[in-house]
Design a protein around this motif. Structure first.
Motif, PDB file in Angstrom:
ATOM      1  N   TRP A   1       0.842  -1.200   0.000  1.00 36.57           N
ATOM      2  CA  TRP A   1       0.000   0.000   0.000  1.00 36.57           C
ATOM      3  C   TRP A   1       0.870   1.239   0.000  1.00 36.57           C
ATOM      4  N   SER A   2       0.594   2.149  -0.905  1.00 32.46           N
ATOM      5  CA  SER A   2       1.314   3.421  -0.966  1.00 32.46           C
ATOM      6  C   SER A   2       0.310   4.562  -1.072  1.00 32.46           C
ATOM      7  N   VAL A   3       0.671   5.694  -0.477  1.00 35.58           N
ATOM      8  CA  VAL A   3      -0.193   6.867  -0.428  1.00 35.58           C
ATOM      9  C   VAL A   3       0.604   8.077  -0.894  1.00 35.58           C
ATOM     10  N   SER A   4      -0.075   9.013  -1.551  1.00 34.46           N
ATOM     11  CA  SER A   4       0.628  10.176  -2.091  1.00 34.46           C
ATOM     12  C   SER A   4      -0.267  11.406  -2.045  1.00 34.46           C
ATOM     13  N   LEU A   5       0.366  12.555  -1.840  1.00 34.33           N
ATOM     14  CA  LEU A   5      -0.318  13.847  -1.879  1.00 34.33           C
ATOM     15  C   LEU A   5       0.574  14.816  -2.641  1.00 34.33           C
ATOM     16  N   LYS A   6       0.005  15.496  -3.643  1.00 32.83           N
ATOM     17  CA  LYS A   6       0.808  16.413  -4.450  1.00 32.83           C
ATOM     18  C   LYS A   6       0.000  17.641  -4.831  1.00 32.83           C
ATOM     19  N   THR A   7       0.729  18.706  -5.108  1.00 35.32           N
ATOM     20  CA  THR A   7       0.075  19.952  -5.521  1.00 35.32           C
ATOM     21  C   THR A   7       1.016  20.737  -6.412  1.00 35.32           C
ATOM     22  N   ASN A   8       0.457  21.575  -7.254  1.00 42.57           N
ATOM     23  CA  ASN A   8       1.286  22.539  -7.980  1.00 42.57           C
ATOM     24  C   ASN A   8       0.512  23.824  -8.229  1.00 42.57           C
ATOM     25  N   PHE A   9       1.269  24.881  -8.416  1.00 44.80           N
ATOM     26  CA  PHE A   9       0.723  26.211  -8.698  1.00 44.80           C
ATOM     27  C   PHE A   9       1.589  26.857  -9.760  1.00 44.80           C
ATOM     28  N   GLN A  10       0.935  27.512 -10.707  1.00 45.60           N
ATOM     29  CA  GLN A  10       1.666  28.189 -11.781  1.00 45.60           C
ATOM     30  C   GLN A  10       0.960  29.486 -12.147  1.00 45.60           C
TER      31      GLN A  10
END
Length: 708
Positions: free
Chosen positions: A303-312
């Motif tokens: 099991w793997s979990v991820s959280l990501k974000t970007n702004f441009q």
């Protein structure tokens, strides 16, 4: 006023909801913070031309080797960009099968089409509305060109596919270097990179990049300048937990230029390649700020979990002149658009995980689910400087560049002010399941739900054009009859809201598409050569077609009923021998109008799409430090009208070459572009109304690089 010319473009099944996930945020994600394949065959370095790691899960949502992903994918490495001296997405497209360089509107950035449809854009696995600039590739580790509909991954997406830019990460082996470059028309560039660990254990690493470039042009009075700053921190926070934050600042200045108008029948204006319509003091400035960050947590082996974000944020200002409607006597019309503010912002955030099913007796199978929120907005404030009290002036092309410039520069600023806005927000929930049903067969199923919020305004209150929620589906079967050979068949869907307006001021209906694809992939036993062949059949409804100029001066469009794009793609990438690298591609595209309210265009070939494109770049490394490379890019002729009333844009073949010498940590490299000085044209707007841009003539660059 050319506002619209700037590309101002059920729930999850319970079994898929084992964990929140974003296929674009898979644990084996594109940042490279996760471990690359243990076999170093994934990274081949010969004279700076590297075959990339096979990990493309950041854009496909499938943590599978590239040969097992049931769709065509082209990989472009930083080393290949350097070896071939590719400066823009347009040049990269000419070396990528299935991709087409479709112009650069006012220098905002290259428009690329995939399988005949405008490509979507993503940064570090999260979508952006569009790239209103050509990013400097000193900040990019690699590009993943994933072809075919991807709405099951991203929600709103182009049926042709998308281009994901993977920003540079600080790894244990990331080099530091300095480089100086000089070339044709006074081009010069300084670039440097520093990378290393911030602590004794090496668990926290940093990278910094700086570059400055200036150049004149083969066109009279056209100049450009850019400055790039980039930094990032990548960290192994705890066992199984990694994180990163990357940020960039880029500033571009260029003389505004938008092409030379053609005669009514499509005949090019009788001027040489250096001819310029504009004013040397009309400078467009674009400032870009972007940040991306993420956390990846391997909770367990399954099991793997991820959280990501970007702004441009990309903001452009400055005046730009453009000509149109050239007459046989040399008279043409021109207008000026003065951008006071053209601010485009993108924000995305997603949460994800992947659950492997090996523990329940289903080896090499997994489930994923995702939640992604994305919003993009454009605020455009500008004016239309007046020429003798009108938005439009007249000049004669035979008077020459200086006389035309003086006429254009005499316009009265600022002129009437306009205020334009666009907003697009949507939430996408999606899930995919990959099940290995036999040792040689794998099935894939996926679905997504997306709800767009779509609105626009032009000197008026906001108008809401939000549509209904949309379900999209995906299915595929992959068979491996012998080791290393994978055959696949797939079905996928797409939809994409659009903000172009028709002659009545109504927004066009969303694009909807579906695709069938059959393909085969072969990877050599040493994993150093990948061969791909794909047959595809895509239908899309509501594609925008330029119609006319509206009463307020904006471009107006109409929606085609349905288009059908069928074709063949072939690609070879990697190492043939220990010293011989190759990147080859071929595309055959049959694009026709299948349904429309205008019966005269049904069955006609779509305009501005070449039937055939092909490319080859190859390099050979000699044991004593010398390397040689050569490239060929071919683009077939394109039709400019349905009825043959205007001339086709002719086909062109460009030949490039590179040579260099490696001595220890020093590298000297010479690149030659368009060696035979081919005269060719690129169309920016898929209409002859605004004319064409002349392709770059023969040029050279010489660079010297020192690695530390």
């Amino acid at each position: 006023m050319k506002v619209s010319r700037q590309r101002i473009g059920g729930l999850l099944a319970a079994s898929a909801l084992v964990a929140l996930a974003s296929p674009a945020l898979a644990q084996t994600q594109t940042q490279g913070a996760a471990a690359a394949p243990a076999d170093t065959g994934g990274d081949i370095v010969v004279s700076g031309y590297r075959y990339l790691s096979e990990d493309t899960s950041g854009t496909t949502g499938l943590p599978l080797p590239i040969e097992e992903v049931p769709q065509s994918i082209s990989l472009v490495s930083q080393d290949f960009l350097k070896a071939a001296d590719l400066k823009s997405l347009g040049e990269i497209a000419q070396y990528s099968p299935g991709a087409l360089f479709a112009g650069n509107q006012e220098g905002f950035g290259s428009i690329v089409k995939l399988r005949g449809f405008t490509a979507g854009s993503a940064v570090d696995g999260l979508t952006v509305g569009s790239l209103d600039f050509d990013p400097d590739y000193a900040t990019i580790d690699r590009m993943e060109i994933v072809k075919g509909p991807s709405s099951v991954v991203y929600g709103a997406a182009s049926p042709g596919g998308l281009i994901n830019l993977v920003t540079k990460a600080a790894r244990a082996n990331t080099p530091s270097y300095v480089e100086a470059l000089g070339g044709s028309w006074g081009r010069w560039r300084l670039e440097g990179q520093v990378a290393g660990a911030l602590n004794s254990s090496g668990s926290i690493r940093a990278i910094g990049v700086a570059a400055h470039e200036e150049a004149n042009s083969f066109m009279t009075d056209v100049r450009s300048r850019k400055t790039v700053l980039y930094g990032g921190v990548d960290a192994d926070i705890a066992s199984g937990l990694t994180g990163y934050i990357h940020a960039a600042y880029e500033r571009y200045r260029r003389t505004a230029f938008d092409g030379i108008p053609t005669l009514p029948d499509g005949t090019p204006a009788p001027v040489d390649r250096s001819f310029f319509i504009g004013a040397r003091d009309f400078v467009l400035t674009t400032t870009v700020k972007r940040v991306s960050a993420g956390l990846d947590w391997k909770v367990s082996s399954a099991w793997s979990v991820s959280l990501k974000t970007n702004f441009q944020d990309a903001n452009t200002h400055g005046p730009a002149a453009y000509g149109f409607d050239l007459m046989p006597n040399g008279d043409f019309s021109y207008s000026i658009q003065n951008l006071l503010k053209n601010d485009k912002r993108d924000f995305s955030i997603g949460a994800s995980s992947i659950l492997k099913l090996d523990g329940v007796g289903m080896a090499d199978s997994f489930l994923s689910a995702s939640a992604i929120y994305h919003e993009t907005s454009l605020t455009a404030v500008g004016s239309t400087p007046q020429i003798d009290g009108s938005d439009t002036g007249t000049a004669n092309i035979f008077d020459g560049v200086k006389a035309i410039e003086a006429t254009i520069a005499s316009a009265a600023f600022p002129g009437p002010i306009y205020n334009y806005g666009q907003r697009l927000k949507y939430l996408t929930l999606s899930g995919q399941a990959v099940l290995k049903v036999t040792p040689w067969a794998t099935v894939l199923g996926g679905l997504s739900w997306s709800k767009p919020d779509n609105s626009t305004r032009l000197d008026s209150p906001w108008q809401d054009f939000s549509g209904n929620s949309k379900m999209s589906y995906r299915a595929a079967l992959t068979v491996e009859p012998v080791t290393g050979v994978n055959l696949y068949g797939s079905y996928s869907e797409s939809f994409q809201p659009q903000l172009r307006i028709d002659v009545a001021g109504r927004i066009l209906q969303p694009l909807t598409g579906r695709q069938y694809e059959l393909g085969a992939k072969y990877v050599s036993p040493d994993r150093r050569l990948l061969l791909t062949a794909a047959l595809f059949d895509i239908t899309q409804a509501n594609q925008a077609l330029f119609d006319e100029i509206g009463p307020d001066g904006t471009d107006r469009y109409r929606a085609l009923g349905e288009t059908r794009h069928r074709g063949l793609e072939l690609e070879a990438i990697g190492r043939i021998t220990g010293s011989w690298q190759v990147n080859a591609g071929f595309t055959l595209l049959d694009a026709k109008i299948r349904k429309d309210d205008d019966p005269t265009v049904i069955g006609k070939a779509e305009t501005y799409l070449p039937r055939t494109t092909a490319s080859l770049y190859t390099s050979y490394d000699f044991n004593f430090g010398l390397f040689l490379g050569a490239g060929v890019r071919f683009v077939d002729a394109v039709k400019t009208s349905f009825d043959g009333s205007t001339r086709d844009l002719p086909s062109y073949t460009l030949v490039d070459a590179s040579a260099g010498y490696n001595l220890g940590k020093w590298r000297l490299q010479l690149n030659l572009k368009n060696i035979f000085d081919k005269h060719y044209y690129i169309n920016n707007y898929q209409t002859l109304f605004y004319g064409n841009v002349v392709g770059e003539p023969r040029s050279f660059t010489l660079s010297l690089r020192r690695t530390f």
